[in-house]
Design an enzyme around this catalytic site. Structure first.
Site, PDB file in Angstrom:
ATOM      1  N   HIS A  77      -0.980  59.535 -50.722  1.00 62.13           N
ATOM      2  CA  HIS A  77      -1.146  58.617 -51.615  1.00 62.13           C
ATOM      3  C   HIS A  77      -2.721  59.511 -52.356  1.00 62.13           C
ATOM      4  O   HIS A  77      -3.277  59.267 -52.279  1.00 62.13           O
ATOM      5  CB  HIS A  77      -1.119  57.349 -51.194  1.00 62.13           C
ATOM      6  CG  HIS A  77      -0.118  56.762 -50.089  1.00 62.13           C
ATOM      7  ND1 HIS A  77      -0.080  55.824 -49.726  1.00 62.13           N
ATOM      8  CD2 HIS A  77       0.845  57.744 -49.657  1.00 62.13           C
ATOM      9  CE1 HIS A  77       1.136  55.571 -49.625  1.00 62.13           C
ATOM     10  NE2 HIS A  77       2.163  56.404 -49.375  1.00 62.13           N
ATOM     11  N   TYR A 205      -3.151  45.920 -50.869  1.00 65.30           N
ATOM     12  CA  TYR A 205      -4.556  45.102 -49.923  1.00 65.30           C
ATOM     13  C   TYR A 205      -4.269  43.689 -51.409  1.00 65.30           C
ATOM     14  O   TYR A 205      -4.617  43.672 -52.355  1.00 65.30           O
ATOM     15  CB  TYR A 205      -6.123  45.645 -50.312  1.00 65.30           C
ATOM     16  CG  TYR A 205      -6.054  47.102 -49.325  1.00 65.30           C
ATOM     17  CD1 TYR A 205      -6.987  46.655 -48.315  1.00 65.30           C
ATOM     18  CD2 TYR A 205      -5.584  47.982 -49.663  1.00 65.30           C
ATOM     19  CE1 TYR A 205      -6.961  47.909 -46.951  1.00 65.30           C
ATOM     20  CE2 TYR A 205      -5.796  49.249 -48.715  1.00 65.30           C
ATOM     21  CZ  TYR A 205      -6.428  49.183 -47.525  1.00 65.30           C
ATOM     22  OH  TYR A 205      -6.770  49.763 -47.374  1.00 65.30           O
ATOM     23  N   PRO A 297     -11.268  48.109 -39.632  1.00 65.27           N
ATOM     24  CA  PRO A 297     -10.293  48.113 -40.386  1.00 65.27           C
ATOM     25  C   PRO A 297     -10.115  48.347 -41.976  1.00 65.27           C
ATOM     26  O   PRO A 297      -9.125  49.344 -42.450  1.00 65.27           O
ATOM     27  CB  PRO A 297      -8.989  48.179 -39.704  1.00 65.27           C
ATOM     28  CG  PRO A 297      -9.172  46.287 -39.442  1.00 65.27           C
ATOM     29  CD  PRO A 297     -10.834  46.182 -39.246  1.00 65.27           C
ATOM     30  N   LYS A 301     -11.581  53.171 -42.488  1.00 61.54           N
ATOM     31  CA  LYS A 301     -12.361  54.361 -41.766  1.00 61.54           C
ATOM     32  C   LYS A 301     -12.775  54.788 -40.595  1.00 61.54           C
ATOM     33  O   LYS A 301     -13.360  55.876 -40.249  1.00 61.54           O
ATOM     34  CB  LYS A 301     -14.327  53.800 -43.091  1.00 61.54           C
ATOM     35  CG  LYS A 301     -13.788  53.922 -43.630  1.00 61.54           C
ATOM     36  CD  LYS A 301     -13.656  55.138 -44.596  1.00 61.54           C
ATOM     37  CE  LYS A 301     -13.413  55.114 -45.828  1.00 61.54           C
ATOM     38  NZ  LYS A 301     -12.560  56.313 -46.742  1.00 61.54           N
ATOM     39  N   TYR A 390     -12.906  55.567 -50.349  1.00 57.97           N
ATOM     40  CA  TYR A 390     -11.557  54.814 -49.937  1.00 57.97           C
ATOM     41  C   TYR A 390     -10.783  56.136 -49.801  1.00 57.97           C
ATOM     42  O   TYR A 390     -10.248  57.199 -48.891  1.00 57.97           O
ATOM     43  CB  TYR A 390     -10.508  54.498 -50.963  1.00 57.97           C
ATOM     44  CG  TYR A 390      -9.696  53.733 -50.359  1.00 57.97           C
ATOM     45  CD1 TYR A 390      -9.554  52.171 -49.113  1.00 57.97           C
ATOM     46  CD2 TYR A 390      -8.200  54.903 -49.753  1.00 57.97           C
ATOM     47  CE1 TYR A 390      -8.365  52.145 -48.394  1.00 57.97           C
ATOM     48  CE2 TYR A 390      -7.403  54.543 -49.288  1.00 57.97           C
ATOM     49  CZ  TYR A 390      -7.097  52.785 -48.260  1.00 57.97           C
ATOM     50  OH  TYR A 390      -6.221  52.718 -47.497  1.00 57.97           O
TER      51      TYR A 390
HETATM   52  P1  RFL Z   1     -10.647  56.143 -29.412  1.00 56.61           P
HETATM   53  O1  RFL Z   1      -9.647  56.413 -30.518  1.00 56.61           O
HETATM   54  O2  RFL Z   1     -10.466  54.668 -28.765  1.00 56.61           O
HETATM   55  O3  RFL Z   1     -10.288  56.810 -28.324  1.00 56.61           O
HETATM   56  C1  RFL Z   1     -11.323  57.223 -27.005  1.00 56.61           C
HETATM   57  C2  RFL Z   1     -11.136  57.327 -26.106  1.00 56.61           C
HETATM   58  O4  RFL Z   1     -11.566  57.281 -24.884  1.00 56.61           O
HETATM   59  C3  RFL Z   1     -10.544  56.178 -23.601  1.00 56.61           C
HETATM   60  N1  RFL Z   1     -12.335  56.038 -22.549  1.00 56.61           N
HETATM   61  C4  RFL Z   1     -12.605  57.146 -21.485  1.00 56.61           C
HETATM   62  N2  RFL Z   1     -12.615  57.421 -20.615  1.00 56.61           N
HETATM   63  C5  RFL Z   1     -12.417  58.631 -20.032  1.00 56.61           C
HETATM   64  N3  RFL Z   1     -13.896  57.525 -19.494  1.00 56.61           N
HETATM   65  C6  RFL Z   1     -13.888  56.184 -19.584  1.00 56.61           C
HETATM   66  N4  RFL Z   1     -14.803  55.244 -18.688  1.00 56.61           N
HETATM   67  C7  RFL Z   1     -13.616  55.775 -20.936  1.00 56.61           C
HETATM   68  N5  RFL Z   1     -13.130  54.893 -21.485  1.00 56.61           N
HETATM   69  C8  RFL Z   1     -12.327  54.982 -22.249  1.00 56.61           C
HETATM   70  C9  RFL Z   1     -10.093  56.014 -24.324  1.00 56.61           C
HETATM   71  O5  RFL Z   1      -8.834  55.986 -23.000  1.00 56.61           O
HETATM   72  C10 RFL Z   1      -9.373  56.805 -25.282  1.00 56.61           C
HETATM   73  O6  RFL Z   1      -7.982  57.572 -25.413  1.00 56.61           O
HETATM   74  O7  RFL Z   1     -11.672  56.276 -29.189  1.00 56.61           O
HETATM   75  P2  RFL Z   1     -12.521  57.350 -31.182  1.00 56.61           P
HETATM   76  O8  RFL Z   1     -11.529  58.600 -30.404  1.00 56.61           O
HETATM   77  O9  RFL Z   1     -13.815  57.292 -31.415  1.00 56.61           O
HETATM   78  O10 RFL Z   1     -11.167  56.930 -31.784  1.00 56.61           O
HETATM   79  C11 RFL Z   1     -11.352  56.134 -33.072  1.00 56.61           C
HETATM   80  C12 RFL Z   1     -10.691  55.646 -33.855  1.00 56.61           C
HETATM   81  O11 RFL Z   1      -8.924  55.803 -32.866  1.00 56.61           O
HETATM   82  C13 RFL Z   1     -10.822  54.020 -34.767  1.00 56.61           C
HETATM   83  O12 RFL Z   1     -11.491  54.060 -35.344  1.00 56.61           O
HETATM   84  C14 RFL Z   1      -8.898  54.036 -35.975  1.00 56.61           C
HETATM   85  O13 RFL Z   1      -8.148  53.316 -34.845  1.00 56.61           O
HETATM   86  C15 RFL Z   1      -9.522  52.492 -36.092  1.00 56.61           C
HETATM   87  N6  RFL Z   1      -8.916  52.045 -37.178  1.00 56.61           N
HETATM   88  C16 RFL Z   1      -8.930  52.865 -38.513  1.00 56.61           C
HETATM   89  N7  RFL Z   1      -8.820  54.017 -38.062  1.00 56.61           N
HETATM   90  C17 RFL Z   1      -9.079  54.770 -39.950  1.00 56.61           C
HETATM   91  O14 RFL Z   1     -10.145  55.619 -40.412  1.00 56.61           O
HETATM   92  N8  RFL Z   1      -7.568  54.451 -40.864  1.00 56.61           N
HETATM   93  C18 RFL Z   1      -7.109  53.545 -40.375  1.00 56.61           C
HETATM   94  O15 RFL Z   1      -6.312  52.930 -40.619  1.00 56.61           O
HETATM   95  C19 RFL Z   1      -7.309  52.928 -39.352  1.00 56.61           C
HETATM   96  N9  RFL Z   1      -6.682  51.360 -39.058  1.00 56.61           N
HETATM   97  C20 RFL Z   1      -7.693  51.790 -36.727  1.00 56.61           C
HETATM   98  C21 RFL Z   1      -6.973  50.804 -37.648  1.00 56.61           C
HETATM   99  C22 RFL Z   1      -7.953  50.485 -35.822  1.00 56.61           C
HETATM  100  C23 RFL Z   1      -7.690  49.726 -35.871  1.00 56.61           C
HETATM  101  N10 RFL Z   1      -7.546  48.881 -34.451  1.00 56.61           N
HETATM  102  C24 RFL Z   1      -6.578  47.920 -33.274  1.00 56.61           C
HETATM  103  C25 RFL Z   1      -8.465  48.505 -33.338  1.00 56.61           C
HETATM  104  C26 RFL Z   1      -6.155  50.015 -37.233  1.00 56.61           C
HETATM  105  C27 RFL Z   1      -6.066  48.781 -36.462  1.00 56.61           C
HETATM  106  C28 RFL Z   1      -5.080  47.889 -36.080  1.00 56.61           C
HETATM  107  C1  PHB Z   2      -2.550  50.767 -41.354  1.00 58.41           C
HETATM  108  O1  PHB Z   2      -1.668  51.566 -41.710  1.00 58.41           O
HETATM  109  O2  PHB Z   2      -2.294  50.908 -40.009  1.00 58.41           O
HETATM  110  C2  PHB Z   2      -3.767  50.597 -41.760  1.00 58.41           C
HETATM  111  C3  PHB Z   2      -3.798  50.949 -43.501  1.00 58.41           C
HETATM  112  C4  PHB Z   2      -5.130  50.948 -43.788  1.00 58.41           C
HETATM  113  C5  PHB Z   2      -6.359  49.936 -43.726  1.00 58.41           C
HETATM  114  C6  PHB Z   2      -6.076  49.098 -42.262  1.00 58.41           C
HETATM  115  C7  PHB Z   2      -4.838  50.026 -41.317  1.00 58.41           C
HETATM  116  O3  PHB Z   2      -6.798  49.988 -44.376  1.00 58.41           O
END
Ligand code: RFL
Ligand code: PHB
Length: 395
Positions: A77, A205, A297, A301, A390
């Site tokens: 993108h 957005y 989110p 980031k 971004y």
């Molecule tokens: P994770 O992915 O939560 O993984 C942590 C892992 O640790 C395990 N765990 C344990 N293991 C052993 N012992 C314990 N006591 C434990 N407790 C937990 C868990 O089961 C899990 O497998 O953290 P990590 O690796 O730091 O990664 C972070 C990312 O997952 C997170 O920042 C992103 O998903 C955030 N996020 C987005 N980030 C982006 O860069 N771009 C995006 O577009 C974006 N969109 C989003 C998002 C997060 C969202 N939600 C649901 C919060 C959109 C959403 C809706």
């Molecule tokens: C997504 O595709 O889930 C998504 C994209 C952009 C954002 C957050 C989530 O800022």
């Protein structure tokens, strides 16, 4: 279940993107590690989360040898759309910065990471419960946990806490040595995944008097949408019909004409908050990813910060094993936090500019918010600043 080793160099708690990528980056530098994951592999692979991979993150994944599918199946993108009421502009990433982002689901990335761990023979012990550590202030910490009904122990040189926002690692740093910073936003996002073609080729957005909306995608036939909901909303309040009509009401009419609706295949409610815990190191414990910092989110980031943290951390650990130097480890927290705070700032800026704040009856604040958008819509420099953040600041 595979047998538990008695010792390793780096014991990684958490097998999400941060923990899995850290293990791969260490393996490339001949540093052995073992991952302990609380959940089953299947559970980790089912979580639907992030979608936007920064320019620099994509390069890291390529260098780690896990970008094959991202490069063939992900979408490049070169810009995003920002809407305000009926007005919409394009932020031209490629023109303004020479960089782009890649749209590739975290679910798919996690699958690629697990595949690479298996090919490299890196052990991931899943369903490891009750993890606790002793001796992080000394030279050889001991990690204890329960698995398959038995208590197991692994001795290591370092513990990497990568267990996400609900993990335990962050709690291993004595509270008296920690400082946390928090902002809870007074609303949440309701997210919906559907087997429908995306509304547009690029993300949209939208700020609207009814609240924020975001249109994203996972593939040519799968869309991801979000709308702002009240802080205490529940999924029960968001049947598909309400979601689709609310989304349509918040987008410019020209875009709504291309909106294809359909049954949801996944739906979530997620709160929005910024949270940072400092420092990222205590003795032989090093934290990376969501366990140390959470961003709303809106700036996309979170995953990208998990990636930059583990790049810095693997550099520091490799330096230690190659040259016996602790300089990298000592500087890790400051180096990672400098980048984290810039993403916290950007995510806060995007969140403030695009959401409806329930307490915002104050005319002054409302005017400032619309003026911020007005300025962005009319200024190349403001657009360049948004684009630069971004696509991702340099690692
Ligand atoms: P994770 O992915 O939560 O993984 C942590 C892992 O640790 C395990 N765990 C344990 N293991 C052993 N012992 C314990 N006591 C434990 N407790 C937990 C868990 O089961 C899990 O497998 O953290 P990590 O690796 O730091 O990664 C972070 C990312 O997952 C997170 O920042 C992103 O998903 C955030 N996020 C987005 N980030 C982006 O860069 N771009 C995006 O577009 C974006 N969109 C989003 C998002 C997060 C969202 N939600 C649901 C919060 C959109 C959403 C809706
Ligand atoms: C997504 O595709 O889930 C998504 C994209 C952009 C954002 C957050 C989530 O800022």
């Amino acid at each position: 279940m595979s047998e538990t080793p008695k010792q390793t160099r780096v014991l990684i708690i958490g097998g999400g993107p941060a923990g899995s990528l850290l293990a791969l980056l260490l393996h490339q530098r001949e540093v052995e590690s073992v991952i302990l994951e609380l959940r089953t592999r299947e559970h980790v692979l089912e979580r639907v989360r992030a979608g936007v991979i920064e320019h620099g993150s994509a390069e890291v994944l390529r260098a780690a040898g896990v970008a094959g599918r991202m490069d063939s199946e992900g979408f490049v993108h070169e810009g995003v759309q920002v809407a305000h009421g009926e007005e919409m502009i394009r932020i031209d990433f490629e023109g303004l910065t020479g960089k782009h982002v890649t749209i590739y689901g975290q679910t798919e990335l996690q699958r690629d990471l697990y595949g690479a761990l298996d090919s490299a023979g890196i052990q991931l012990l899943d369903e490891a419960e009750g993890v606790r550590v002793e001796g992080i202030e000394g030279d050889s910490p001991m990690v204890t946990f329960e698995r398959d009904g038995a208590t197991e122990q692994i001795r290591c040189d370092f513990v990497a806490g990568c267990d996400g926002a609900h993990g335990v690692s962050n709690g291993f740093i004595p509270p008296s040595l920690q400082r946390t910073f928090e902002r809870t936003y007074p609303f949440c996002w309701v997210g919906l995944l559907s087997e429908t073609p995306p509304i547009s080729d690029e993300l949209i957005y939208a700020r609207h008097e009814r609240g924020f909306a975001l249109c994203s995608m996972r593939s040519e036939s799968r869309s991801r949408y979000y709308v702002q909901g009240s802080a205490d909303t529940t999924l029960a309040e968001w049947p598909d019909d309400r979601f689709w009509s609310e989304l349509a009401a918040r987008l410019p009419k020209t875009s709504v004409a291309s909106l294809v609706t359909g049954p949801s295949i996944e739906k979530i409610v997620t709160p929005l908050r910024s949270w940072v815990s400092e420092p990222l190191r205590h003795g032989r414990l090093l934290l990376a990813g969501d366990t140390a910092h959470v961003v709303p989110p809106t700036g996309a980031k979170g995953l990208n910060l998990a990636i930059s943290d583990v790049v810095y951390l693997s550099d520091a650990l490799a330096w230690f094993y190659r040259a016996g130097s602790t300089t990298g480890l000592e500087g890790y927290s400051d180096r990672a936090l400098a980048r984290v705070w810039k993403a916290v700032r950007f995510s806060w800026w995007m969140t403030n500019m695009l959401h409806l704040f329930p307490g915002m009856s104050d005319d002054f604040e409302r005017r400032l918010q619309t003026t911020e958008l007005d300025y962005l819509f009319g200024s190349d420099n403001a657009q360049r600043a948004m684009a630069e953040n971004y696509v991702g600041l340099p690692l």
